[in-house]
Design an enzyme around this catalytic site. Structure first.
Site, PDB file in Angstrom:
ATOM      1  N   GLY A  10      -7.439  65.782  89.450  1.00 50.53           N
ATOM      2  CA  GLY A  10      -7.070  67.439  89.312  1.00 50.53           C
ATOM      3  C   GLY A  10      -8.078  68.128  88.358  1.00 50.53           C
ATOM      4  O   GLY A  10      -8.984  67.573  88.131  1.00 50.53           O
ATOM      5  N   GLN A  11      -8.058  69.850  88.296  1.00 51.16           N
ATOM      6  CA  GLN A  11      -8.776  69.661  87.104  1.00 51.16           C
ATOM      7  C   GLN A  11      -9.325  69.256  85.714  1.00 51.16           C
ATOM      8  O   GLN A  11     -10.582  68.798  85.558  1.00 51.16           O
ATOM      9  CB  GLN A  11      -8.601  71.510  86.999  1.00 51.16           C
ATOM     10  CG  GLN A  11      -9.678  72.600  86.305  1.00 51.16           C
ATOM     11  CD  GLN A  11      -8.543  73.807  85.391  1.00 51.16           C
ATOM     12  OE1 GLN A  11      -7.571  73.382  85.269  1.00 51.16           O
ATOM     13  NE2 GLN A  11      -9.991  74.444  85.226  1.00 51.16           N
ATOM     14  N   LYS A  18       7.957  72.143  81.291  1.00 44.76           N
ATOM     15  CA  LYS A  18       7.344  71.880  80.066  1.00 44.76           C
ATOM     16  C   LYS A  18       8.149  71.632  79.044  1.00 44.76           C
ATOM     17  O   LYS A  18       7.806  71.180  77.744  1.00 44.76           O
ATOM     18  CB  LYS A  18       6.136  72.571  80.263  1.00 44.76           C
ATOM     19  CG  LYS A  18       4.766  72.301  81.111  1.00 44.76           C
ATOM     20  CD  LYS A  18       4.301  70.805  81.090  1.00 44.76           C
ATOM     21  CE  LYS A  18       3.430  71.202  82.139  1.00 44.76           C
ATOM     22  NZ  LYS A  18       3.164  69.137  82.019  1.00 44.76           N
ATOM     23  N   TYR A  58       7.579  76.183  85.642  1.00 46.89           N
ATOM     24  CA  TYR A  58       6.760  75.664  84.951  1.00 46.89           C
ATOM     25  C   TYR A  58       7.467  75.689  83.669  1.00 46.89           C
ATOM     26  O   TYR A  58       6.996  74.054  82.929  1.00 46.89           O
ATOM     27  CB  TYR A  58       5.427  75.621  85.109  1.00 46.89           C
ATOM     28  CG  TYR A  58       4.357  75.676  85.152  1.00 46.89           C
ATOM     29  CD1 TYR A  58       3.670  74.210  85.258  1.00 46.89           C
ATOM     30  CD2 TYR A  58       3.529  75.949  83.437  1.00 46.89           C
ATOM     31  CE1 TYR A  58       2.417  73.860  84.268  1.00 46.89           C
ATOM     32  CE2 TYR A  58       2.176  75.855  83.259  1.00 46.89           C
ATOM     33  CZ  TYR A  58       1.958  74.261  83.339  1.00 46.89           C
ATOM     34  OH  TYR A  58       0.584  73.733  82.756  1.00 46.89           O
ATOM     35  N   GLY A  73      -3.014  61.339  88.389  1.00 44.09           N
ATOM     36  CA  GLY A  73      -3.134  62.670  88.683  1.00 44.09           C
ATOM     37  C   GLY A  73      -5.207  62.761  87.826  1.00 44.09           C
ATOM     38  O   GLY A  73      -5.600  64.016  88.064  1.00 44.09           O
ATOM     39  N   ASP A 106      -4.776  59.275  91.662  1.00 43.11           N
ATOM     40  CA  ASP A 106      -4.205  60.679  92.277  1.00 43.11           C
ATOM     41  C   ASP A 106      -2.837  59.674  93.654  1.00 43.11           C
ATOM     42  O   ASP A 106      -3.286  58.688  94.269  1.00 43.11           O
ATOM     43  CB  ASP A 106      -5.394  61.324  92.819  1.00 43.11           C
ATOM     44  CG  ASP A 106      -5.050  62.878  93.107  1.00 43.11           C
ATOM     45  OD1 ASP A 106      -5.587  63.473  91.527  1.00 43.11           O
ATOM     46  OD2 ASP A 106      -4.101  63.046  93.449  1.00 43.11           O
ATOM     47  N   ILE A 107      -2.701  61.084  94.138  1.00 42.02           N
ATOM     48  CA  ILE A 107      -1.810  61.243  95.591  1.00 42.02           C
ATOM     49  C   ILE A 107      -2.515  60.471  97.167  1.00 42.02           C
ATOM     50  O   ILE A 107      -2.432  60.191  97.654  1.00 42.02           O
ATOM     51  CB  ILE A 107      -0.729  61.870  95.461  1.00 42.02           C
ATOM     52  CG1 ILE A 107       0.087  62.142  96.671  1.00 42.02           C
ATOM     53  CG2 ILE A 107      -1.760  63.536  95.338  1.00 42.02           C
ATOM     54  CD1 ILE A 107       1.354  61.325  96.254  1.00 42.02           C
ATOM     55  N   ARG A 108      -4.056  61.259  96.436  1.00 45.02           N
ATOM     56  CA  ARG A 108      -4.564  61.339  97.407  1.00 45.02           C
ATOM     57  C   ARG A 108      -6.661  60.695  97.164  1.00 45.02           C
ATOM     58  O   ARG A 108      -6.288  60.845  96.190  1.00 45.02           O
ATOM     59  CB  ARG A 108      -4.860  62.259  98.490  1.00 45.02           C
ATOM     60  CG  ARG A 108      -5.752  63.734  97.726  1.00 45.02           C
ATOM     61  CD  ARG A 108      -5.545  64.733  98.520  1.00 45.02           C
ATOM     62  NE  ARG A 108      -5.891  66.181  97.697  1.00 45.02           N
ATOM     63  CZ  ARG A 108      -5.578  66.492  96.571  1.00 45.02           C
ATOM     64  NH1 ARG A 108      -4.096  66.523  96.208  1.00 45.02           N
ATOM     65  NH2 ARG A 108      -6.335  67.622  96.329  1.00 45.02           N
TER      66      ARG A 108
HETATM   67  C1  AKB Z   1      -1.657  78.131  84.504  1.00 49.48           C
HETATM   68  O1  AKB Z   1      -2.553  78.801  84.582  1.00 49.48           O
HETATM   69  O2  AKB Z   1      -0.468  77.534  85.127  1.00 49.48           O
HETATM   70  C2  AKB Z   1      -2.142  76.689  83.800  1.00 49.48           C
HETATM   71  C3  AKB Z   1      -1.702  76.701  82.012  1.00 49.48           C
HETATM   72  C4  AKB Z   1      -1.410  78.198  81.179  1.00 49.48           C
HETATM   73  O3  AKB Z   1      -0.728  75.165  81.703  1.00 49.48           O
HETATM   74  N1  AKB Z   1      -3.638  77.017  83.214  1.00 49.48           N
END
Ligand code: AKB
Length: 311
Positions: free
Chosen positions: A12-13, A147, A143, A9, A35-37
């Site tokens: 990414g950012q 996590k 998400y 990855g 990365d994937i691309r």
């Molecule tokens: C998001 O906003 O999803 C991320 C995070 C806080 O993990 N920047």
């Protein structure tokens, strides 16, 4: 055996800035970006780069053997806002990429893992201010659930199989060189771009929504410091709270106005408001400070100055 790093990855950012920093510290030949691309950027053109699908165990294993990788930074993930739009894929990517890397460490093919967690592990029942390391955690986003689950697995693999995995709960991250990708905290990057280009910004969060945030330089330094710390100092093997700054959209707008007096902000909260409302406003990171000597450098004023200068 010298350190050989694989970043999954890398475009990414966080991956982009992490790759630049790791290359400068360990040398271009010792850092493999993937990365994937394949984008046409410095990550691809100025060092070793491989196309890798984070969900393909065999591809990752092959690279690890080919380059004799010791440390993996797994940065591939779907962030909070994008994950809500595609929950099944978010779960698949966020969980199974982690299992692949944990299992490679369990099989002793790699020595050390960095895996990012997030303030999204907390939920609406968590104490909002100065959120402690150990507290109620009932995340309500896909998400956040991924996590939180990932944290439990990291801890399990460390205790049961001796895997050296290290993790930080990142707050919202702000950088000038890379665009964020699908998070709830992304407004705090967009606002600088729009302030400079258009002199105004319409914010997707409400005026008083305080969230924990951090300038990217601090986040990259924290990532490298936790990875370089002696193993015995890393007492928490789920993930460490990490804190930099905490501010509301109104506060960041006021700071920008000091540099661009004509700047204006308006508010039009969307589905991301509910996500933001479920997260802490500020974080207690005293454990990271005590265990591996973490200290943040940037506050809202110094970050704003840097952002506007660089952009
Ligand atoms: C998001 O906003 O999803 C991320 C995070 C806080 O993990 N920047």
């Amino acid at each position: 055996m010298s350190t050989k790093i694989l970043i999954i990855g890398a475009c990414g950012q966080i991956g982009t800035e992490l790759t630049h920093k790791l290359r400068s510290l360990y040398g271009n030949d010792n850092v493999i970006a993937s990365d994937i691309r394949k984008l046409n950027n410095d990550i691809v053109n100025k060092g070793i780069f491989e196309v890798v699908n984070a969900l393909d165990y065999n591809q990752i294993e092959h690279l690890i053997e080919q380059y004799q990788i010791t440390d993996v930074y797994l940065m591939a993930a779907l962030l909070s806002a994008t994950a809500e739009k595609n929950p099944a894929f978010a779960w698949d990517l966020n969980m199974n990429s982690l299992f692949h890397v944990l299992n490679l460490a369990k099989a002793k093919k790699i020595k050390k893992i960095f895996w990012p967690s997030s303030i999204a592990v907390f939920g609406p029942t968590t104490p909002k201010d100065n959120t402690p390391q150990y507290t109620i955690m009932e995340p309500t986003t896909v998400y956040g659930i991924s996590k939180q689950t990932g944290e439990r697995w990291c801890e399990y693999y460390h205790h049961i199989y001796g895997v050296d995995v290290r993790s930080i709960r990142y707050p919202g991250l702000i950088s000038w060189s890379t665009e964020p990708g699908g998070g709830t905290t992304d407004y705090a990057v967009d606002i600088y771009h729009k302030a400079l280009k258009e002199g105004k910004y319409e914010c997707f969060l409400s005026e008083q929504t305080a969230l924990p945030m951090m300038y990217m330089d601090d986040a990259i330094r924290a990532t490298i410091e936790i990875m370089q710390a002696p193993s015995e100092l890393i007492k928490i093997r789920s993930s460490y709270n990490l804190s930099g700054i905490s501010f509301t959209p109104a506060e960041i707008a006021a700071e920008i106005k000091k540099h661009i007096p004509e700047f204006t902000i308006s508010y039009k909260p969307d589905f991301r408001q509910k996500i933001a409302d479920s997260w802490p406003a500020s974080i207690d990171d005293s454990m990271a400070r005590k265990d591996w000597n973490w200290k943040h450098k940037f506050d809202l004023a110094s970050m704003t100055k840097e952002m506007l200068e660089h952009l």
